[in-house]
Enzyme design. Sequence first.
Site, PDB file in Angstrom:
ATOM      1  N   ASN A  43      -9.182   8.216  -5.478  1.00 46.55           N
ATOM      2  CA  ASN A  43      -8.379   9.191  -6.221  1.00 46.55           C
ATOM      3  C   ASN A  43      -7.586   8.519  -7.325  1.00 46.55           C
ATOM      4  O   ASN A  43      -8.212   7.818  -8.137  1.00 46.55           O
ATOM      5  CB  ASN A  43      -7.606  10.163  -5.328  1.00 46.55           C
ATOM      6  CG  ASN A  43      -6.794   9.595  -4.211  1.00 46.55           C
ATOM      7  OD1 ASN A  43      -7.311   8.921  -3.333  1.00 46.55           O
ATOM      8  ND2 ASN A  43      -5.510   9.885  -4.210  1.00 46.55           N
ATOM      9  N   ASP A  44      -6.290   8.728  -7.426  1.00 45.14           N
ATOM     10  CA  ASP A  44      -5.520   8.362  -8.623  1.00 45.14           C
ATOM     11  C   ASP A  44      -5.760   6.940  -9.151  1.00 45.14           C
ATOM     12  O   ASP A  44      -5.774   5.986  -8.365  1.00 45.14           O
ATOM     13  CB  ASP A  44      -4.020   8.426  -8.321  1.00 45.14           C
ATOM     14  CG  ASP A  44      -3.572   9.688  -7.624  1.00 45.14           C
ATOM     15  OD1 ASP A  44      -4.384  10.600  -7.426  1.00 45.14           O
ATOM     16  OD2 ASP A  44      -2.386   9.751  -7.272  1.00 45.14           O
ATOM     17  N   GLN A  61      -6.421   4.525  -5.959  1.00 46.21           N
ATOM     18  CA  GLN A  61      -6.265   5.019  -4.596  1.00 46.21           C
ATOM     19  C   GLN A  61      -7.644   5.046  -3.953  1.00 46.21           C
ATOM     20  O   GLN A  61      -8.569   5.682  -4.472  1.00 46.21           O
ATOM     21  CB  GLN A  61      -5.661   6.429  -4.627  1.00 46.21           C
ATOM     22  CG  GLN A  61      -4.171   6.440  -4.908  1.00 46.21           C
ATOM     23  CD  GLN A  61      -3.404   5.879  -3.732  1.00 46.21           C
ATOM     24  OE1 GLN A  61      -3.278   6.527  -2.718  1.00 46.21           O
ATOM     25  NE2 GLN A  61      -2.881   4.669  -3.864  1.00 46.21           N
ATOM     26  N   ARG A 167       7.503   9.977  -4.404  1.00 44.61           N
ATOM     27  CA  ARG A 167       6.343   9.104  -4.612  1.00 44.61           C
ATOM     28  C   ARG A 167       5.953   8.859  -6.079  1.00 44.61           C
ATOM     29  O   ARG A 167       6.440   9.491  -6.977  1.00 44.61           O
ATOM     30  CB  ARG A 167       5.135   9.660  -3.859  1.00 44.61           C
ATOM     31  CG  ARG A 167       4.748  11.082  -4.180  1.00 44.61           C
ATOM     32  CD  ARG A 167       3.582  11.522  -3.272  1.00 44.61           C
ATOM     33  NE  ARG A 167       3.275  12.927  -3.413  1.00 44.61           N
ATOM     34  CZ  ARG A 167       3.800  13.896  -2.655  1.00 44.61           C
ATOM     35  NH1 ARG A 167       4.687  13.603  -1.715  1.00 44.61           N
ATOM     36  NH2 ARG A 167       3.460  15.160  -2.845  1.00 44.61           N
ATOM     37  N   ASP A 168       5.004   7.915  -6.212  1.00 47.46           N
ATOM     38  CA  ASP A 168       4.279   7.639  -7.455  1.00 47.46           C
ATOM     39  C   ASP A 168       5.128   6.954  -8.537  1.00 47.46           C
ATOM     40  O   ASP A 168       5.195   7.427  -9.676  1.00 47.46           O
ATOM     41  CB  ASP A 168       3.645   8.942  -8.023  1.00 47.46           C
ATOM     42  CG  ASP A 168       2.845   9.713  -6.995  1.00 47.46           C
ATOM     43  OD1 ASP A 168       2.352   9.087  -6.035  1.00 47.46           O
ATOM     44  OD2 ASP A 168       2.706  10.949  -7.148  1.00 47.46           O
ATOM     45  N   GLU A 217       4.088  15.291  -9.366  1.00 47.00           N
ATOM     46  CA  GLU A 217       3.510  14.026  -8.921  1.00 47.00           C
ATOM     47  C   GLU A 217       3.223  13.137 -10.128  1.00 47.00           C
ATOM     48  O   GLU A 217       3.152  13.598 -11.272  1.00 47.00           O
ATOM     49  CB  GLU A 217       2.187  14.275  -8.161  1.00 47.00           C
ATOM     50  CG  GLU A 217       2.379  15.001  -6.840  1.00 47.00           C
ATOM     51  CD  GLU A 217       1.139  14.993  -5.959  1.00 47.00           C
ATOM     52  OE1 GLU A 217       0.036  15.241  -6.463  1.00 47.00           O
ATOM     53  OE2 GLU A 217       1.286  14.724  -4.746  1.00 47.00           O
TER      54      GLU A 217
END
Length: 510
Positions: A43-44, A61, A167-168, A217
């Site tokens: 993912n990211d 990710q 997060r992030d 996010e």
Amino acid sequence: MKTLYFAAIAGVLGVSNAQVIQGNYTGPLRPQVHFSPPQFFMNDPNGCFLDANGTWHLYYQYNPTDIVIGNQHWGHATSKDLYHWENQPIAIFPPDNSSQVFTGSAVIDVNNTSGFFPDQDNGIVAIYTLNTPTKEIQAISFSRDGGFTFTAFEGNPVIDSTTTNFRDPKVIRFQDNWVMAVAFSTDLVIAIYTSPDLKNWTHASNFTHPDVGALFECPNLVELPVDGSDETKFALTISTNPGPNDGTVMKYIVGDFNGTHFTPDPTDDVVRVVDAIKDSYAGQYFYGVPDGEAVFIAWATNGDYASDLPTASEGWRSSQTLPRRNSLVNIPGQGWDLVSFPFDLSPVLGNQLADTASVVNDSLSVDYSNVESNAIYFEANITGLSSASSSLFNFTFSSKTSGESVSGSYQFADNTFVLDRNNTRGFDNKAFENPSRFNVSKPLDTDGALSISALIDRSIIEVFLNRGELSGTMLFYPTEPLSIFSISTEAIPQDAEVLVSVWGLESVWV
Ligand SMILES: *[C@@H]1O[C@H](CO)[C@@H](O)[C@H](O)[C@H]1NC(C)=O
Ligand SMILES: *[C@@H]1O[C@H](CO)[C@@H](O)[C@H](O)[C@H]1NC(C)=O
Ligand SMILES: *[C@@H]1O[C@H](CO)[C@@H](O)[C@H](O)[C@H]1NC(C)=O
Ligand SMILES: *[C@@H]1O[C@H](CO)[C@@H](O)[C@H](O)[C@H]1NC(C)=O
Ligand SMILES: *[C@@H]1O[C@H](CO)[C@@H](O)[C@H](O)[C@H]1NC(C)=O
Ligand SMILES: *[C@@H]1O[C@H](CO)[C@@H](O)[C@H](O)[C@H]1NC(C)=O
Ligand SMILES: *[C@@H]1O[C@H](CO)[C@@H](O)[C@H](O)[C@H]1NC(C)=O
Ligand SMILES: *[C@@H]1O[C@H](CO)[C@@H](O)[C@H](O)[C@H]1NC(C)=O
Ligand SMILES: *[C@@H]1O[C@H](CO)[C@@H](O)[C@H](O)[C@H]1NC(C)=O
Ligand SMILES: *[C@@H]1O[C@H](CO)[C@@H](O)[C@H](O)[C@H]1NC(C)=O
Ligand SMILES: *[C@@H]1O[C@H](CO)[C@@H](O)[C@H](O)[C@H]1NC(C)=O
Ligand SMILES: *[C@@H]1O[C@H](CO)[C@@H](O)[C@H](O)[C@H]1NC(C)=O
């Protein structure tokens, strides 16, 4: 990106440290010039940076043991040109069996502000979220070998919390400080923290905006060049939902940053979409790019169906978008517009299949079944149109055998662009099918001229109008490869011109 799938699958499963996971890139849906993970689920994009030797580092990710999200690590790949990637061993592992390494960023600590780097100027610090059973906290790891292997800081976490929705972290250098943008996702807050040393962080401000969405996010605070000037402006990007076509989307606000506070431009306080259509999320800007350039890459999918994409049979799931150069233009009467265009494509351009062909009230058809990658790029320049023209520009990629197609159309009368995946049948999924025809209406700075370009790569197409004033990413899943490309135009005025070039692309994987 955090999803509900998590609880069920947490746990560090057998992946050893120095192993490079091998990929099989031959599947008919597997992109050939986009980055996708060697195997399993990605993912990211995370930790993106350019090192002093000109090597681009992409972390991501990664679930190295399953084809759905879970068991999150930081996968790693490196490239000299942002297209030809070399898979590297997994860079960051969870510290224990109940935590996962979530999204974050990386910086080069050239001046040893952290104290981790005696006698070197290429120390890398990764700043990321640890997702634990009770809370999300921010942690750091450092690398003394240029970003290949990392050691967790013994003083982690560097920012503790009491919430499971924090997060992030994305860190940039601003003047004499490190500056972090991080999301309190369900509070709809982007917090800014500052630090002299990447270890001791001080809360500096909270930002929110009513027009973003229902979840925040993957924020990025980024300084962008303004085209045609020496100016720069800051933008705050936030990945959120729902988007204009349902599911997830990435948005941005243009403004100023003074070291502690981001302030939207008071004359243009508008939240806009980074990438049209439906398949771009959690994008990140590379750290360490010189000359004020902003280089961007995003996760090319939508949260509505990311874990269901029909590529599991080929052993992988998700690709990143093309790397993009980003800048801003101020369009008269419209305000700030993020320009996002592919980073120099020359490393992947192959044989030219059409060379400035004129296509006025006519059509052009190119059979690209001999292009081994099954990926092509075209650009069309349309000039000499009056703004109220009823002209039409259509393009279609179709299969010789199944009759499936992906098509696009630009209608000059009302500046409407349509991209359509409805006539493909390889993915039976309600959220994917509805909608499956995307209408984007956005006035561009046309002045009687428009350029349309697109790169199609087996199961992903990215379209760029006016060299990225409008960009859009769309996944599609045909049951047979698409291999006939055609363009047609209608109602093109006497003094207008439509010039089209088409290139086959060289696979970066085989
Ligand atoms: C690679 O993947 C293709 C398509 O999924 C498959 O047909 C082929 O057997 C695989 N090759 C190897 C060596 O696993
Ligand atoms: C650049 O490459 C050289 C030689 O491989 C290496 O010694 C040096 O550490 C690298 N620098 C960076 C910034 O990674
Ligand atoms: C996680 O569990 C596996 C299997 O029980 C074990 O081999 C491994 O050492 C554990 N890892 C950590 C970091 O505790
Ligand atoms: C490192 O220190 C030099 C000299 O003080 C300074 O010019 C430069 O901006 C610093 N770079 C970073 C990333 O802190
Ligand atoms: C880096 O910082 C550490 C800790 O402050 C220090 O021991 C070391 O000498 C520094 N290295 C350099 C080259 O400044
Ligand atoms: C962290 O930074 C704050 C503010 O600059 C300072 O007061 C504090 O002493 C620092 N803490 C440590 C452990 O360095
Ligand atoms: C910033 O926002 C977070 C999340 O909502 C909140 O916990 C914190 O108290 C806020 N800080 C300030 C100074 O308002
Ligand atoms: C930054 O902006 C905030 C909000 O406008 C203001 O309170 C603060 O004083 C500014 N800081 C600097 C260094 O100008
Ligand atoms: C062009 O595309 C539009 C929208 O899909 C469609 O309505 C129209 O019939 C197409 N025209 C031609 C000539 O293919
Ligand atoms: C999509 O295609 C299906 C047939 O496969 C058709 O029934 C449906 O109307 C189409 N949807 C749109 C928006 O054109
Ligand atoms: C293209 O067709 C339109 C009618 O649809 C006509 O008015 C126009 O003159 C034609 N353009 C050229 C260059 O022949
Ligand atoms: C379209 O215009 C761009 C920039 O103006 C130019 O670089 C490109 O070669 C043109 N392409 C065609 C097909 O004419």
